[in-house]
Design an enzyme around this catalytic site. Structure first.
Site: not given
Ligand code: T1G
Length: 697
Positions: A104, A62, A124, A101
């Site tokens: 992911e 992210a 994270e 992310g």
């Protein structure tokens, strides 16, 4: 479609390419581009979609810069689910670092192929959060609870080979990600391979999550994110997929709201900002291929080891052949550690200790090196003698550096005819292990010499911080102040052991007295003697109980006894029963009345002393920005990373409250507790240290 995601239709394969340098962070445009790209592929009648990253990496996560700002959709969890739900086959081709992310998105894809050098992970927790886009729900379905919990709670990066063995990847292929991705998609279409949604896979067998939570919490030393992430994996085992996703989001948002998230993201960006100095823009460093090190003691040998490991050739200068051989022995000992850990082959070890390392007792051997680092005894006259010799033998343009930890670099530079080539390079012990490097810039140091210092730091994989010249530069100056605050609390009733416990509970790796034992009590003793010889201000509180400890030959770990008593081979000690009687005698001698200290007060005083001195260091320009102080304390003084550093912590605690405390304590001691002008100014203007960081960006 957004610029951040490219779209091509190659036959019946739609290709979505990430184009958001430097690391294809999953910012709003990228997320929107992926959603639009999926819809377009389906409208274009494609049979498969390939997702890959242009540039140096697949999505690296992210966009951390968006954290703390008002969230804007499409949100990453939904983007992953949108990709997974597509009727088309979706292939992700990974290279570089597919992290957070990014992984992911790949787990939302139906098939994953990677180049051999790719690394994947869910790091994270290293920025105070946890996977928030399905990582805790899809990864365990794919590889089981144990392997997922290991990857998620450690934040470690997993190489392609291991990722293939674990089942995260389906294939590892040589070639460009685009090409191996297209070939794989082609093959899947031609073989009639099915969509494969991980969310539709069975949840893994549950484990005793309460026990696992406790184990992870204990191991995380104050960080809360890893343990919370375990609850995410628990939801994967105990809830249907959609409800698990909701639970993951709740846990994720709790961490997003935490101070630890703020602290760790501040640390992330600060450690990347310290090397970016406006004054070095466009300044080229000087050549750096061969260096000289003078003095092969613990520090000199550590510096030489770090240089050898970073590919530099080293000339080690010592006073005698025996001393030079001893230095070589220390270097071989340091390199032996890397050999044992498999970081170095026997052949490389041989090369480094025979070809790259040269021993000498003759200054002329330094005639051709590009940079010299002096690591001799901490005495100004000795330093000046060394620099006078260097001035005579080193080639024009060679950088002359001192590893002094507090002496005046301007005075050392003035002992040469080339003060613009002189700089301080303050390494931390052990120098081949500690990441921090203080680059001490003297009044006449040339910009390209400063740039060369930073280039050396990068080469040695150090985190380098620019510091101005003063007693102790950034780190040791601030250390001396908060250490003095601890000594004052000892005189007033606290014990070294209570103080150490209160600060390790606060998150420090070690308390100040355990640190003193590790560094050697003789160092503090020498500093006290030097300061007394220079003349202490009559208002300064002094104590001599620690001198008595040293007079009896107790220097800490190296003598087996200091504040603590150490059994052979044990790093942690037990409290030394001789210490408290010395302290009580000192209090009686000074006519002091003891009082109780609560742990909270110990921490507030200790931290206030640290912050106040740090504000003086920034106010005087010794540190360019508050973040330079934070990075120095994080990398050199065991400051808990999840608190971001002392000045980030101060901003989160509230500067007005801290200043009020300092003013209250000044009523009992107005010599030690003199509020920093910068702290008073920021409070008066309602600003924070972070405002200063932003203004100087
Ligand atoms: N967001 C924004 N900027 C980033 C970034 C990111 N994720 N990663 C790197 N940068 C910037 C960095 O600040 C620097 O900028 C430049 O890119 C190069 O980075 C829902 C919420 C990828 C291994 O934690 O570990 O996904 O200084 O100098 O040494 O579950 O960067 O040049 O202006 O570090 O080669 C999870 C963090 C996010 C990965 C590359 N991802 N990044 O290392 O270069 S949370 C991460 C890294 C998440 C979801 C959750 C490293 C790297 P500048 P660099 P590098």
């Amino acid at each position: 479609m957004s610029e951040a995601i490219g779209y091509e239709l190659i036959g019946d394969i739609a290709v979505l390419s990430a184009q958001n340098p430097p690391v294809n962070a999953l910012g709003l445009d990228v997320r929107q581009g992926l959603v639009d790209g999926m819809a377009r592929a389906e409208n274009d009648g494609a049979k498969a979609v390939l997702i890959y990253g242009e540039g140096r990496t697949y999505f690296a996560g992210a966009d951390i810069r968006e954290f703390g700002k008002p969230p804007t959709g499409p949100f990453l969890p939904d983007v992953c689910t949108r990709i997974e739900a597509s009727p088309l086959i979706v292939v992700s081709a990974l290279h570089g670092t597919a992290l957070g992310g990014g992984l992911e998105i790949a787990l939302g894809s139906h098939y994953r192929v990677a180049v051999p050098s790719a690394r994947v992970g869910l790091p994270e927790v290293l920025i105070g959060v946890m996977p928030g886009a399905g990582g805790t729900q899809r990864l365990p379905r794919l590889i089981g609870v144990d392997a997922s919990v290991d990857i998620i709670t450690s934040g470690r990066q997993v190489g392609a080979k291991e990722a293939l063995e674990l089942g995260i990847l389906d294939r590892v292929e040589d070639g460009a990600p685009r090409d191996i991705g297209l070939a794989y998609a082609r093959e899947l279409i031609d073989s009639g391979a099915p969509r494969r949604a991980i969310s539709e896979m069975a949840a893994p067998q549950a484990v005793d999550f309460d026990a696992l939570y406790d184990v992870v919490l204990k191991k995380s030393r104050g960080m809360i994110a890893p343990a919370k992430a375990v609850r995410g994996v628990q939801a994967c085992c105990e809830l249907p997929f959609d409800q698990g996703m909701i639970r993951e989001r709740e846990l994720f948002m709790e961490l997003m709201a935490s101070d630890q998230r703020q602290g760790m993201i501040h640390a992330f960006f600060s450690e990347r900002a310290v090397g970016k100095l406006p004054e070095l823009k466009g300044v080229e460093p000087r050549d750096l291929n061969a260096i000289g090190v003078i003095g092969g003691g613990t520090m000199g040998a550590g510096i030489a080891t770090s240089a050898l490991l970073s590919g530099l050739s080293v000339v080690m200068l010592e006073m005698s052949p025996e001393a030079a051989e001893a230095a070589k022995g220390r270097i071989e000992g340091n390199l032996g550690g890397a050999l044992k850990r498999g970081k170095l082959s026997q052949a490389q070890f041989e090369d480094l200790t025979t070809k790259a390392l040269t021993l000498s007792t003759d200054y002329s051997a330094l005639g051709d090196v590009d940079l010299v680092i002096e690591a001799v005894f901490e005495d100004m006259d000795v330093k000046k003698t060394v620099f006078t010799q260097l001035d005579a033998v080193c080639k024009p343009g060679a950088v002359l550096a001192s590893n002094t930890s507090y002496l005046d670099i301007n005075e050392i530079a003035a002992s040469t005819n080339r003060p613009s080539d002189v700089i301080g390079l303050h390494f931390f012990s052990p120098a081949h292990v500690m990441k921090l490097l203080e680059i001490v810039v003297a009044d006449k140091t040339a910009p390209d010499v400063v740039a060369t210092g930073f280039a050396l730091g990068n080469r040695m994989k150090k985190t380098s911080v620019r510091a101005g010249v003063c007693d102790g530069f950034i780190g040791n100056r601030i250390l001396s102040t908060y250490r003095t605050c601890a000594d004052h609390m000892i005189l007033d009733g606290a014990s070294p052991y209570q103080i150490d416990k209160a600060l390790t509970d606060f998150g420090f790796a070690m308390g100040p007295f355990a640190v003193a034992d590790l560094a050697g009590l003789d160092i503090g003793w020498a500093v006290r003697k030097r300061k007394r010889a220079e003349g202490l201000d009559p208002r300064a509180r002094d104590s001599s109980y620690a001198d008595k400890l040293c007079e009896d030959g107790n220097f800490g770990q190296k003598t087996g006894k200091g504040y603590y008593v150490y059994e052979a081979g044990k790093r942690a000690g037990v409290s030394n029963p001789d210490v408290m009687p010395l302290i009580e005698a000192e209090r009686a001698e000074q006519g002091l009345t003891s009082r109780e200290f609560a742990d909270d007060e110990i921490v507030r005083r200790y931290m206030a002393a640290m912050v106040n001195e740090a504000a003086k260091v920034v106010g005087e320009g010794i540190a360019r920005r508050p973040l330079d102080v934070d990075v120095t304390l994080l990398y050199g003084y065991g400051f808990p990373r999840y608190r971001g550093g002392p000045l980030k912590w101060a901003d989160m605690v509230g500067l007005p409250e801290l200043l009020a405390d300092i003013k209250k304590w000044a009523e009992e001691d107005d010599y030690f507790w003199q509020p920093a002008p910068l702290l008073e100014q920021l409070v008066a203007e309602g600003r924070t240290f972070d405002d200063l960081n932003k203004e100087s960006a």
